[in-house]
Design a protein around this motif. Structure first.
Motif: not given
Length: 294
Positions: A160-163, A211-214, A220, A222
């Motif tokens: 999910f490329d977490l930020r 924050h994440f994205r599929n 994004w 959140r």
């Protein structure tokens, strides 16, 4: 794609991510409701993929309970250890986990096994059966159950490329995680500080947003990081109920027959989450939306 090799997908995850992107692009013209539903499905599927090690371990525990013969030459617990090693070896062979991530997972083994040896010695829970692959009354497959949590954490960071916004200083999180781990032992001899530690966790992470994205090309999403911790703790509690129902271990309250694990254990699992997260952040350093390390 990923901002660097530290968060690069494995080859299989590349294909999953490409498939998700293709489906989203094809159906993006189907209306906002349909697109939102599809993104939710992709989110659930990626979460399931992140849990693959834990799901495999649960399947092993249930299968051993239902079908493993009691009179087999190889003890059930030893068979579980060998099967768990096999799963871990396959995940490495098929490049489903990286060598860097393996070190964190092995650290989960050590942290979990040490706590297991102590907790069984003081009677917090116990394991039935017998076998050769035991340490201090603890079958070695228990370390893989903790490793399953570590596996989930490192995979969800990648998938999910977490930020993060306003992530607390890592030194502060490390001190708090150490205090939580110590309390798991010390509360048998000193006043239990779990509620104080819980309050400190809330204060430390209250302003932090995840924050994440599929997919890397999609927008994004959140959520408060405390909500994410609580959600993971709940599902670990569900898995714990499955594990105790399968007879992998039992609590004193379950000696006369299985019953639902106390909801109070959710606090313990929530605090364990902090230890898990802190360990993983030393592999995947928390980053902001701009990609800069926090």
């Amino acid at each position: 794609m990923a901002e660097g090799s530290r968060r690069a997908f494995t080859p299989l995850e590349e294909r999953i991510d490409a498939w998700a992107h293709d489906r989203l692009e094809r159906l993006s013209s189907g209306g906002r409701m349909r697109t939102a539903l599809l993104e939710f499905v992709v989110f659930v599927l990626k979460q399931a993929w992140a849990c693959v090690f834990g799901a495999a371990m649960l399947a092993l525990l249930v299968a051993a309970r239902l079908w493993y013969p009691d009179d087999a030459a190889l003890a059930r617990s030893d068979a579980l250890v060998l099967a768990a090693i096999g799963i871990q070896a396959l995940m490495l062979a098929f490049r489903l986990e990286s060598g860097r991530e393996l070190w964190v997972i092995l650290l989960f083994h050590v942290v979990g096994t040490v706590m297991e040896i102590f907790k069984t010695a003081v009677g917090s829970w116990q394991y039935g059966g017998e076998g050769l692959l035991w340490i201090g009354g603890v079958p070695l497959y228990t370390g893989f159950m903790y490793a399953a949590v570590g596996s989930y954490m490192v995979r969800v960071f990648r998938l999910f490329d977490l930020r993060f916004d306003r992530y607390p200083p890592r030194w502060a999180t490390a001190i708090l995680a150490t205090a939580i781990y110590v309390n798991f032992f010390a509360h048998h001899y000193l006043p239990d500080a779990r509620w104080v530690l819980l309050a400190l966790v809330v204060l430390l992470y209250l302003r932090c947003t995840m924050h994440f994205r599929n997919h890397r090309a999609r927008g994004w999403r959140r959520m408060p990081i405390l909500a994410a911790f609580a959600g993971v703790a709940f599902f670990i509690w569900v898995a714990e109920n499955i594990g105790t129902a399968a007879g992998a271990w039992i609590y004193p309250s379950q000696t006369d027959g299985w019953e639902l694990v106390s909801a109070a254990k959710l606090v313990s699992w929530f605090l364990l989450m902090i230890i898990s997260v802190v360990l993983v952040t030393f592999v995947y350093r928390p980053r902001g939306r701009d990609g800069a390390a926090r």
